[in-house]
Scaffold this motif. Sequence first.
Motif, PDB file in Angstrom:
ATOM      1  N   LYS A  63       0.078  -0.680  16.428  1.00  0.00           N
ATOM      2  CA  LYS A  63       0.989   0.415  16.106  1.00  0.00           C
ATOM      3  C   LYS A  63       1.725   0.063  14.831  1.00  0.00           C
ATOM      4  CE  LYS A  63       4.732  -1.257  19.066  1.00  0.00           C
ATOM      5  NZ  LYS A  63       5.587  -0.949  20.202  1.00  0.00           N
ATOM      6  N   LYS A  64       2.160   1.091  14.141  1.00  0.00           N
ATOM      7  CA  LYS A  64       2.908   0.880  12.902  1.00  0.00           C
ATOM      8  C   LYS A  64       4.390   0.798  13.247  1.00  0.00           C
ATOM      9  CE  LYS A  64       3.524   2.486   8.262  1.00  0.00           C
ATOM     10  NZ  LYS A  64       3.037   3.273   7.167  1.00  0.00           N
ATOM     11  N   VAL A  65       5.022  -0.271  12.809  1.00  0.00           N
ATOM     12  CA  VAL A  65       6.456  -0.455  12.992  1.00  0.00           C
ATOM     13  C   VAL A  65       7.031  -0.689  11.610  1.00  0.00           C
ATOM     14  CG1 VAL A  65       8.265  -1.867  14.032  1.00  0.00           C
ATOM     15  CG2 VAL A  65       6.152  -1.430  15.293  1.00  0.00           C
ATOM     16  N   SER A  66       7.791   0.265  11.126  1.00  0.00           N
ATOM     17  CA  SER A  66       8.325   0.236   9.764  1.00  0.00           C
ATOM     18  C   SER A  66       7.149   0.184   8.795  1.00  0.00           C
ATOM     19  CB  SER A  66       9.280  -0.945   9.605  1.00  0.00           C
ATOM     20  OG  SER A  66       9.909  -0.899   8.355  1.00  0.00           O
ATOM     21  N   GLN A  69       1.943  -3.428  10.596  1.00  0.00           N
ATOM     22  CA  GLN A  69       1.028  -3.088  11.677  1.00  0.00           C
ATOM     23  C   GLN A  69       1.198  -4.167  12.746  1.00  0.00           C
ATOM     24  OE1 GLN A  69      -1.040  -0.467  12.086  1.00  0.00           O
ATOM     25  NE2 GLN A  69      -0.509   0.434  10.118  1.00  0.00           N
ATOM     26  N   VAL A  70       1.590  -3.781  13.945  1.00  0.00           N
ATOM     27  CA  VAL A  70       1.838  -4.726  15.024  1.00  0.00           C
ATOM     28  C   VAL A  70       0.708  -4.615  16.038  1.00  0.00           C
ATOM     29  CG1 VAL A  70       3.411  -5.355  16.897  1.00  0.00           C
ATOM     30  CG2 VAL A  70       4.323  -4.580  14.706  1.00  0.00           C
TER      31      VAL A  70
END
Length: 122
Positions: A63-66, A69-70
Amino acid sequence: MANSSNIADEITKALKDYTSEVSEGLEQSKLEVANETVKILKRDSPKSNRKSTKKYGKGWARKKVSTAQVIYNRNKPSLTHLLEKGHAKRGGGRVPGNPHIKPAEKQAIEKYVKKVEKVIKG
């Protein structure tokens, strides 16, 4: 004077174009490497006949966090450390770890560095 103003405008425009190309390239590289790493983790995660381990292997996602990519395990997040590092058994003794996250992480870093160099060089 007008000529030097035009040159400054052209330089500014070229730098903006380059910056946006690099930014887009870096975002694309992050996404590609994250997706590849998820596939590697799904493939290399420990497998057994236990239901929880089957769900674990299938649970890898990104998922994109800020701006990052996490990569995480959405099904069994609490198993990541136990399976990677090993753990104590209830009746005594230890279950050995099965390193699968660290090698995938190392591979992802190497791929990303190569892609970043390629993007910056153009």
